[in-house]
Each structure stands twice: as C-alpha cells, then as structure tokens.
Enzyme design. Structure first.
Site, PDB file in Angstrom:
ATOM      1  CD  GLU A  89      11.830   4.420  10.086  1.00 24.57           C
ATOM      2  OE1 GLU A  89      11.499   5.269  10.958  1.00 24.57           O
ATOM      3  OE2 GLU A  89      12.215   4.718   8.961  1.00 24.57           O
ATOM      4  CB  THR A  96      -0.456   5.267  10.694  1.00 29.08           C
ATOM      5  OG1 THR A  96      -1.009   6.491  10.230  1.00 29.08           O
ATOM      6  CG2 THR A  96      -0.912   4.138   9.800  1.00 29.08           C
ATOM      7  N   GLY A  97       0.931   3.887  13.218  1.00 29.89           N
ATOM      8  CA  GLY A  97       1.579   2.712  13.817  1.00 29.89           C
ATOM      9  C   GLY A  97       0.737   2.110  14.932  1.00 29.89           C
ATOM     10  CB  CYS A 138      12.411   8.566   9.045  1.00 27.37           C
ATOM     11  SG  CYS A 138      13.580   7.474   8.244  1.00 27.37           S
ATOM     12  CD  GLU A 159       8.974  12.497  12.248  1.00 23.29           C
ATOM     13  OE1 GLU A 159       7.897  11.889  12.345  1.00 23.29           O
ATOM     14  OE2 GLU A 159      10.001  11.988  11.773  1.00 23.29           O
ATOM     15  N   GLY A 214       6.031   5.310   8.741  1.00 25.02           N
ATOM     16  CA  GLY A 214       5.122   6.454   8.719  1.00 25.02           C
ATOM     17  C   GLY A 214       4.959   7.028  10.113  1.00 25.02           C
ATOM     18  CB  SER A 215       2.374   9.204  11.465  1.00 22.98           C
ATOM     19  OG  SER A 215       1.182   8.477  11.256  1.00 22.98           O
ATOM     20  CE  LYS A 232      -2.956   3.198   1.350  1.00 18.76           C
ATOM     21  NZ  LYS A 232      -2.053   4.299   0.910  1.00 18.76           N
TER      22      LYS A 232
END
Ligand code: NAD
Length: 494
Positions: free
Chosen positions: A264, A245-246, A299, A398, A241-242, A188
C-alpha cells in the site's frame, strides 16, 4: 476528552523501548539503542532498541516455531476470537494513555489520534475476530463419484512492515485479519512510530495470545525490515509506506523464497470539484480536512484539487478561508485540528517541495512556511498552491504533507485525463449534483476508492487498496482475509 489527564500523561517519562520476541522483551543483540525524538518539541522522548539482523531473524524463528507447532493456528477459530476480543477490550481500556504516547511520538492531533489509533485498532481487531468463525470452506459442484473440498488455511508467517502516520490503525489492518486467520507475525514498526505498537503487543500477551505469535522488532528499515523481507521463513509480506521501499520488498521476495508481497504505497489523489457541486461551502470544508488533517500525512489525502475553471477563484478563496481558520499547533490540545509533521526530515522534504513550486513561479495562496519554530517542534502551515501545471513535480509526486496543488479544468473529459495522469491510483473524489456524471467518473477514474460528494471517512466494511503504483491487495473488509488465507483443494474419489 480529559484535558487534565492528557496533561499528566504528557509529562510522564517514557521507559526505553525494547523488542518483543517470543513473548519476552529484549534489547538489541548488540545492545544498541536509538533516540526517539518527539516532533512536538524536537527533544528526546526515550530510546528504543536499534534492531540487528540477528534480532529480526530471532523473531522470524519464533514466529515460525509458533506457527508450525499449531499453538495458534491449531486453536479453534472461536478460541482465537475470544483472545482477540479480550485484546481489543484491553486496548480500549487504555486508549487515552496509548493515544497520548502515540501523539508524543508521531505528532498527530489528539482528537484524531484517539479515534484513528487505539479505538480504530480495537474496532479492527473486533471486526476480524467476529468474522473468523463465520468463514467456511466450500464443497465444489463435482460429479457423484468425487468430492471436491476447498479448505482455507493460514498462509503461515507474515512479515508486516508499517509506517509512522497511523501506526496502530494501519498495523491493526494487517494484524487483525492475519492473526484471526491463524498466521503468526513479525511486525516492524517505523523508526518514528514504534512505542504504541509495542504497547499493544504487550497487551496481546496479557489477553492470552501465545508467545511467539506476535513479535515486534524495532530499528531501521534497511536493517530489520530488509532482514524480514529476505527471510526464507516468512511466507507473506504486507507493507504500507513508500514506493521505493515497496520495490525493495518485491526484489527481496524475488531473491529469496518468492513470498507474496502486498503493498500500500500512497497516492496523489485527485479531488475533483465541478461547478454543480451540491454545496460548495461543504465541499471546501471537507476538502480542506481531506488534505490538511494529520498535517497531510495520510495515504489517501486529496492532495490535488481539480476545480472547474468557472469556480476556481471563488472555491480557492473558500478553501483558503477554511485553512486559515484551522487551529494549529500543540497536538495534545484537543482543540487542535492539525498537529505536527512526523520528523524534521519529513518537514524538510515538504518545505523543499513548496520551495520548488515557488521557484517555478507557482502561487502560494496561503501557508508555505514552517510555523511555531519557537516550540522546537515540526509544524507546517496548511498550504495551497495555485497555477500548478499537470507535469509539475507538485502535481505528480506524493509530498505527504499539508500541501494542496490546485489545477483548473474545463470539461469532464479533461478532468478525467488530469485525474488519471499520475503513476498513482489510490483515492479520488468527485463533487457534483449530476448523478450520471458521478457514476461515469467513478467508472473512469483509476483508483481504489472514489468518493462522491465527500472525502475520506469510509469504514472497515469496505476495502482500501490501490491500483497502478499505489500498490496491490486490500486492507479492511472481509477481502483482507485473501492475503492471509490460502485455498487448498482436497479431491476425493468416492
Ligand atoms: P518508508 O517506505 O521508508 O518506510 C515505511 C516502513 O518501511 C518503515 O517501517 C521503514 O522502517 C520500513 N523500511 C524502510 N526501508 C526499508 C527497507 N529497505 N526494507 C524493509 N523495510 C524498510 O517510508 P517513510 O520514509 O516512512 O516515508 C517516505 C514516504 O513514504 C512518505 O513521504 C510518503 O510518501 C510515503 N508514505 C506513505 C504512507 C502510506 O500510508 N501509504 C505512509 C508513510 C509514508
């Protein structure tokens, strides 16, 4: 880099993008599409399929079937290697076309995009292809009456959800070891960086990857990504990603089949400059590159500068001089050193973080504003903020943009306390001539990678992964195989 060819490629129309499921390009099940907006000018570049839950599940079904019938996992590692190497060659042969397409979609400066995207993806596929027929099982040291064998088996269907900053590089960090190991994949891509991943997936078919082994479904994270995360047929989820979402992915795993989840999640990485750094001019140059390249959308960006108080003003001046001398703007001009921010939404987030710092009385030494608005694109000046307090949002959260928060320190101990004082732990750097101090700092900073007298620039041979809320598991290096290969014991009575 061939400027004339780049000019031709940037003018070429981009065909509407469709999913790649079971070896076939297809539209969304309900026919819906979404616009792909170019951050270079804010204009519609093309459209792509707005995936549905049904599309995601069709891709998972294809990947499950492809895994279970052994069309890929059942091949010898040497045969898989041959196909992956051919794939890497096809990507390299089309590298400039792919890089330009990617830049038109996500805004990274072409010089970096060319190396970090198609070329790096090809190198990554080669690395894992070359490694897979050199990994062996084990014979355990049991007694004479038994034989203990340790097999390595592919985990099965992998759901890979990737971001927009370096879609090919990060995508290949997942695809390389997953496919080499014999897994099948449902990928995705991010809403704003799907086109190049779709293109390389087509090239994979051309290289001989069997249909269904790599499936790509485009669309929105909360629809397509969530359906993959909730699926009972996905065995492992790998994500960059963020943190928000993790967390959702971990919850989805807990609600469904307890699939392994590897995250990550970025960082707020401290770049620590002591007065005894070997070369402060070099430190300023590399530090500026470490936060401002790809407009800070990296990142491991060194987004917090911790600088020894005695050199604070002098070092900030050097940095500001480097930042102000950077060539900004058109990402398709090879001279550009920092291109566009990925989306209007991301630009707004960055500007809002800077506005908050300004309102709190912090000093904007340089930058702090949107630039080149006449292009319609999303450009932001490299920004340095001083007077940042340890508890400021700018010191903790971040931003994912070209914004550097500067914090002075007086002692080594204080530098370590500040460095470790966020929820993140992805990267760090220490600039010093004192070898003992460098080693002490490496040991005491909680991060997945600590650079000494440099920033960034590591290669595939070393792992990349975070501690604390920067995530778990590692991309790159042979350790990445741990996510995609299960250990199985055979215990045999002789
Ligand atoms: P995101 O986490 O929203 O998106 C990353 C990927 O997850 C995309 O493919 C997206 O479609 C998918 N996704 C989103 N919601 C989902 C859901 N509910 N279920 C499953 N998949 C979902 O990140 P973003 O919006 O692209 O960026 C937001 C922030 O994330 C950035 O500002 C930055 O802080 C961070 N980020 C970090 C990295 C990194 O390299 N670590 C990369 C990009 C973004």
């Amino acid at each position: 880099m061939d400027a004339q060819k780049i000019a031709q490629l940037r003018a070429a129309p981009v065909a509407p993008a469709r999913h790649l499921i079971d070896g076939t390009q297809c539209a969304a099940s309900d026919g819906a599409v979404m616009d792909v907006i170019s951050p270079l000018d804010g204009q519609i570049l093309t459209t792509m399929a707005r995936g549905t839950q049904a599309d995601a599940l069709a891709a998972v079904t294809a990947a499950r079937r492809a895994f279970d019938d052994g069309r890929w996992s059942g091949m010898t590692p040497a045969a898989r290697k041959k196909i992956l190497l051919k794939w890497a060659g096809l990507i390299e042969a089309e590298a400039l076309e792919i890089a330009v397409l990617g830049v038109r979609e996500n805004g990274t400066e072409i010089g970096m995009a060319f190396k970090a995207e198609p070329m790096s993806a090809a190198a990554t596929l080669r690395y894992y292809a070359e490694a897979i027929d050199k990994l062996h099982g084990e014979i355990a040291s049991t007694g004479d009456d038994t034989l203990g064998l340790v097999h390595r088996e592919p985990v099965g269907v992998v759901g890979a959800i990737v971001p927009w900053n370096f879609p090919l590089m990060i995508g290949a960090w997942k695809l390389g070891p997953a496919l080499a190991a014999g897994c099948t994949v449902v990928l995705k891509p991010a809403e704003t960086a799907s086109l190049t991943l779709l293109r390389i997936a087509e090239l994979a078919l051309e290289a001989g990857l069997p249909p269904g082994v790599l499936n790509v479904v485009t669309g929105e994270g909360p629809v397509v990504g969530a359906a993959i995360a909730e699926s009972m047929d996905v065995d492992a989820l790998v994500f960059t990603g963020s943190g928000t979402t993790g967390r959702r992915l971990m919850e989805a795993s807990a609600r469904s089949n307890l699939k392994r989840v590897y995250l990550e999640l970025g960082g707020k990485s401290p770049n620590i400059v002591f007065a005894d750094a070997p070369d402060l001019d070099e430190a300023a140059k590399v530090s500026a590159h470490g936060i401002f390249r790809n407009s800070g959308q990296v990142c491991i960006a060194g987004s917090r500068l911790l600088v020894e108080r005695s050199i604070h003003d002098a070092f900030v001046s050097k940095l500001a001089a480097v930042a102000e001398a950077m060539t900004l703007g058109d990402p398709l001009d090879p001279a550009t050193m920092a291109g566009a921010v990925n989306s209007e939404h991301q630009l707004e987030q960055i500007l809002s973080a800077v506005d908050d710092a300004r309102a709190a009385g912090r000093t904007i030494v340089t930058g702090g504003t949107r630039i080149l608005p006449e292009t319609g694109g999303y450009f932001m000046a490299p920004t340095i903020v001083t007077g940042v307090q340890r508890d400021d949002a700018l010191a903790r959260n971040e931003v994912f943009g070209p914004v550097l928060a500067v914090i002075p320190f007086d002692t080594e101990e204080e530098a370590i306390t500040i460095a470790n004082g966020t929820d993140y732990g992805l990267a760090a750097a220490v600039w010093t001539s004192n070898l003992s101090r460098a080693h002490r700092m490496v040991r005491r900073i909680r991060a997945g990678i600590v650079h000494v007298n440099t920033y960034g620039g590591s290669d595939l041979t070393v792992p990349l992964g975070g501690v604390k809320q920067s995530g778990n598991g590692h991309d790159k290096s042979l350790h990445a195989f741990d996510k995609y290969l299960d250990l199985k014991t055979a215990w045999i009575k002789l």
